[in-house]
Design an enzyme around this catalytic site. Sequence first.
Site, PDB file in Angstrom:
ATOM      1  N   GLU A 158       0.816  -1.224   0.000  1.00 37.70           N
ATOM      2  CA  GLU A 158       0.000   0.000   0.000  1.00 37.70           C
ATOM      3  C   GLU A 158       0.845   1.268   0.000  1.00 37.70           C
ATOM      4  OE1 GLU A 158      -0.559  -2.606   1.939  1.00 37.70           O
ATOM      5  OE2 GLU A 158      -2.667  -3.200   1.771  1.00 37.70           O
ATOM      6  N   PHE A 204     -11.600  -7.658  13.270  1.00 39.89           N
ATOM      7  CA  PHE A 204     -10.488  -8.079  12.417  1.00 39.89           C
ATOM      8  C   PHE A 204     -10.155  -6.974  11.417  1.00 39.89           C
ATOM      9  CE2 PHE A 204      -8.946 -10.266   8.526  1.00 39.89           C
ATOM     10  CZ  PHE A 204      -7.712 -10.645   9.047  1.00 39.89           C
ATOM     11  N   GLN A 205      -8.904  -6.649  11.319  1.00 42.28           N
ATOM     12  CA  GLN A 205      -8.400  -5.580  10.436  1.00 42.28           C
ATOM     13  C   GLN A 205      -9.086  -4.248  10.701  1.00 42.28           C
ATOM     14  OE1 GLN A 205      -8.209  -7.096   6.351  1.00 42.28           O
ATOM     15  NE2 GLN A 205      -6.136  -7.822   6.790  1.00 42.28           N
ATOM     16  N   LYS A 214     -17.670  -1.208   5.398  1.00 49.27           N
ATOM     17  CA  LYS A 214     -18.102  -2.161   4.386  1.00 49.27           C
ATOM     18  C   LYS A 214     -19.624  -2.155   4.198  1.00 49.27           C
ATOM     19  CE  LYS A 214     -17.003  -6.844   2.847  1.00 49.27           C
ATOM     20  NZ  LYS A 214     -16.377  -8.129   3.202  1.00 49.27           N
ATOM     21  N   MET A 245      24.396   9.262   2.429  1.00 53.91           N
ATOM     22  CA  MET A 245      24.221  10.526   3.142  1.00 53.91           C
ATOM     23  C   MET A 245      24.442  10.339   4.642  1.00 53.91           C
ATOM     24  SD  MET A 245      23.806  13.660   2.430  1.00 53.91           S
ATOM     25  CE  MET A 245      22.824  14.175   1.019  1.00 53.91           C
TER      26      MET A 245
END
Lengths: 186, 584
Positions: free
Chosen positions: B52, B114-115, B164, B482
């Site tokens: 993502e 969940f999630q 959802k 760097m």
Amino acid sequence: MSALRLKKGASKKSAYDLKDPNADVIETHTLACIVDNEAGVLARVIGLFSGRGYNIDSLTVAEIDKEGHMSRVTIVTTGTPAVIEQIKAQLGRIVPVHEVHDLTVEGDSVERELALFRVHGTGDHRVEALRLADIFRANVVDSTLESFVFELTGTPDKIDAFADLMRPLGLGRIARTGVAALSRGK
Amino acid sequence: MTRQMTGANMIVQALKDQGVDTVFGYPGGAVLPIYDAIFQQNDIRHILVRHEQGAVHAAEGYARSTGKPGVVLVTSGPGATNAVTGLTDALLDSIPLVVLTGQVPTFMIGTDGFQEADTVGITRPCTKHNWLVKDTDKLSGVIHEAFHVATSGRPGPVLIDIPKDVQFANGTYTPKGKVATGHYKPTVKGDIAAITELAEMIEKAERPIIYSGGGVINSGKGASQLLRELSNETNFPITSTLMGLGAYPASGDNWVGMLGMHGLYEANMAMHDCDLMINIGARFDDRITGRLDAFSPNSKKVHVDIDPSSINKVVHVDLPIIGDVGHVLEDLLKVWKSRGRKTNKGALQQWWSQINEWRAKKCLSYTPSETIIKPQYALERLEALTKGMDRYITTEVGQHQMWAAQYLGFEDPNRWMTSGGLGTMGYGLPASVGVQIAHPDALVVNVAGEASWLMNMQEMGTAIQYRAPIKQLILNNERLGMVRQWQELLHGERYSHSWSESLPDFVKLAEAFGCKGIRVSDPSELDAAIQEMLDYDGPVIMDCLVEKHENCFPMIPSGAPHNEMLMGDASTQDAIGSTGAVLV
């Protein structure tokens, strides 16, 4: 050794350590924001203050327009003049914030806070507490034989003063609302 | 016209109404209805990323290279939290994004389902604004408002969290034009009195400099044209921040190069010694200003910015102008021309001869090598071999990023995609995917360091799936260059964890992904290798083994002012070669 070492920066100090030239002047300002009364709006305002390291001395919020779903958030904050300007600009960036007013600089304003004091005591102390409450125009909103609950409205200073007087007379818990403020006239 | 449809269909319809042609995303349980709706249409192309974070950076690349908002679709919980780095990156660089996240059904919110994650809570400080939509009837309105907020004023990322059940439920669709976009209407026109004052200052200035930034790019191509006109008509020198490169062409007469910590000597000296600084769409970032109390001590400072909170945030300015760069420049040019197009020509001539003296220092010179590829040389050759091509460059973060900014010339806006504000390692590869998806036929090169590149290398899979012929030019020094440089300068050459003891074989890695791999380590073979990369019809990973201890110069050390720059030094390189290598 490395030639770089000889030429190393003029200062060992990081730019982050540089002192704010205005850091010595700390001002207290009362800000009023008109915001959409939507979920999370208060979190946005508070998150701005915590995320950017600004101070909140007091904060009140309530809906002021049910049909328009608008709330008024009153914040008392402290900071240097530059920080106060930043706070106002940053508040103005929050999408659901419609207006930001600095009541401290936008002419005269009135500030009020409501506080409840529970004072425990009997005998002389009880009489004295009641007498002082009368002088301060505090109302008795609850009473038992050993205690009073006083309701007092006024400036934060007045509430502080009343608390100081009640302390030796058996002051228990205090509940304060924080400041609500409105500009005069107009 | 209002229509009844499911929330999921509403999302697709709203995106179509907004002119969205591409969505970068990754499916999951809480966005399945939306993916089902996407499956049943052909107008919007969905690009399946591999992570993502990659989706958000790809959308940033898409947005930065097209001027249109990037759109991302990810699931709840980990899908949303993986997007956080990209959101923060887009917020700091003012990139317009609309990110759609799935959420557990409304009746499960707050149950640690969940999630489930508090996505609006987590992303509140890293978005311009976000919404949790609990009512399907409100969904289309919120999406249209989200596009408005993301693209107006100072652009930025917005996020819409959609449970959802809201995606499944039926509701009334409100078309784009029928939605009240709320009170959010930032000022775009600058105050004409202030603009007139600026015109007066331009007429009198003896040592002026235009300091332009990413705001010019965000304002659109017209703003870049106006900026060019302003500099060319006044003959004022112009420098730019990292984010603003390309707004004024690198081949332009008045270009003095990038400024800042790794900016050009002449640009920083001109900033320090100027008497009029015209900041157009930049924000006095700490990489730009160096030591604040010694920042351009004798100049009048003008700041044009669409975001009022940028004014006086770090540097006190004498003349703030709040407005869109394009609008302000248009008015400024009108006023200045109507007043007779005056400048202080005599003083300007002297100022230019001073600048040319600084230029003569040739601050970008470095010690060439016939045995090892110097990273600067690799970029000089890339520049030479792609000259005249419509070329899009993305970068990762670190030394290579600064070298790319120094040695590549940008002639047009929207051709340079880099993570400026947040400095996100792992930005460049996914961003290059997003750019290539938006410009399928253009040359897209990601100038990378091997360490940054590894952070999101999974996105090579995306490039190959969509036949995006991105070119990954990895300047491989087997170091976090760097970090290594700062450890050398500031931490007594103690190179704590700034090199990789195990790196993949990038050529084999390329083959494993299914693309072309090229390795080059001999300077005499570099041109052929770059040409091979450019000519290959498909994605390429080029492992360009470069000098391991090269430092990026010039450099303003932290805490130093603009006129105390460290310059590259031939003797430095030798010293590090012998003594430094022992420590490494």
